[in-house]
Scaffold this active site. Structure first.
Site, PDB file in Angstrom:
ATOM      1  N   SER A  49       0.836  -1.199   0.000  1.00 38.82           N
ATOM      2  CA  SER A  49       0.000   0.000   0.000  1.00 38.82           C
ATOM      3  C   SER A  49       0.875   1.256   0.000  1.00 38.82           C
ATOM      4  O   SER A  49       1.734   1.404  -0.856  1.00 38.82           O
ATOM      5  CB  SER A  49      -0.960  -0.046   1.199  1.00 38.82           C
ATOM      6  OG  SER A  49      -2.050   0.826   1.003  1.00 38.82           O
ATOM      7  N   ASP A 161      -5.596  -3.829  -2.668  1.00 39.46           N
ATOM      8  CA  ASP A 161      -4.613  -3.529  -1.627  1.00 39.46           C
ATOM      9  C   ASP A 161      -4.017  -4.791  -0.996  1.00 39.46           C
ATOM     10  O   ASP A 161      -4.728  -5.713  -0.600  1.00 39.46           O
ATOM     11  CB  ASP A 161      -5.292  -2.691  -0.541  1.00 39.46           C
ATOM     12  CG  ASP A 161      -4.305  -1.882   0.274  1.00 39.46           C
ATOM     13  OD1 ASP A 161      -3.346  -2.482   0.793  1.00 39.46           O
ATOM     14  OD2 ASP A 161      -4.494  -0.661   0.409  1.00 39.46           O
TER      15      ASP A 161
END
Length: 258
Positions: A49, A161
């Site tokens: 991320s 993610d």
């Protein structure tokens, strides 16, 4: 002998894993400032991320001073755009464009420091370790918050993610050859509060899941952890960047001096 001296005196190569945490990712810059001050340079990098965003810059030679400027200039609207899609309300295409503007059109395998970016295949739930391919697209995939950003298409995969699988990606570093590993964890050990709305419920849900995930990783005594105390900070607030950088620096210096 403090930890930084141990790393420098060892011939074993150092791996650095930068975890996710949205706006809290500014703390990574403070950690990198401390590592530079201690003359510690990782031989391998991994990121999830916002950690992937920071690791990408470090891997391709962005100076820490420039990275700090980028962090201080960054705003939510810089990385998101409205998107009419049944897969997500927004697109994080702008985040990829930031990588292109700063680093150019690069492939991960061409990094100065070997890099692995973590994403999740939302169709299967499998962790995806990206070590080859377009850098900007990999960072987009790793930072693609499901339900908010539309998934990133990667070959026949739909990627979101990487926090769903490994928020602090230490496992790829072992495969890459690192013998000493530093993991930077931004999201666990947070103080929970009684939810007041659905946003609070979702925030607590993610944090609890991440906290349980990291407990297993911490059992590995070969990993050295840096965990800034960030409970007081909002993961969506980009106006607290300087304080977060300072928190990351302080936590790193304390950890490296133990």
């Amino acid at each position: 002998m403090d930890l930084s001296s141990l790393f420098k005196s060892s011939n074993e190569k150092l791996g650095l894993a930068l975890g996710g945490g949205a706006a809290l990712g500014a703390a990574h810059v403070g950690v990198l400032k401390a590592l530079k001050e201690k003359e510690l340079k990782p031989s391998y990098l991994s990121g999830t991320s916002i950690g992937a965003f920071v690791a990408a810059h470090l891997a391709f030679g962005t100076a820490i001073e420039r990275l700090e400027e980028i962090a201080l200039e960054l705003d939510w609207f810089d990385i998101s755009a409205f998107k009419l899609s049944k897969m997500g309300m927004l697109s994080n295409k702008k985040l990829g464009e930031m990588i292109l503007d700063e680093l150019g059109s690069q492939n991960i395998e061409d990094a100065e420091i070997p890099l692995c970016v973590i994403a999740t295949d939302i169709s299967s739930g499998n962790k995806v370790e990206i070590k080859e391919g377009p850098l900007h697209k990999a960072v987009m995939a790793s930072s693609c918050l499901p339900g908010v950003f539309a998934p990133v298409e990667w070959d026949d995969l739909l990627l979101v993610d990487g926090f769903l699988c490994e928020n602090v990606p230490v496992s790829p570093l072992k495969d890459m050859g690192a013998k000493k590993i530093i993991g930077v964890d931004l999201t666990t050990n947070r103080d929970y509060k009684r939810p007041e709305d659905i946003i609070d419920v979702l925030s607590n849900t993610f944090d609890i899941g991440l906290n349980n995930m990291i407990k297993t990783q911490i059992e590995d005594k070969k990993i050295h952890w840096i965990q800034p105390k960030l409970s007081a900070y909002d993961k969506a607030d980009t106006k607290q960047t300087q304080q977060l950088i300072d928190e990351g620096y302080t936590a790193a210096m304390e950890a490296l001096s133990r």
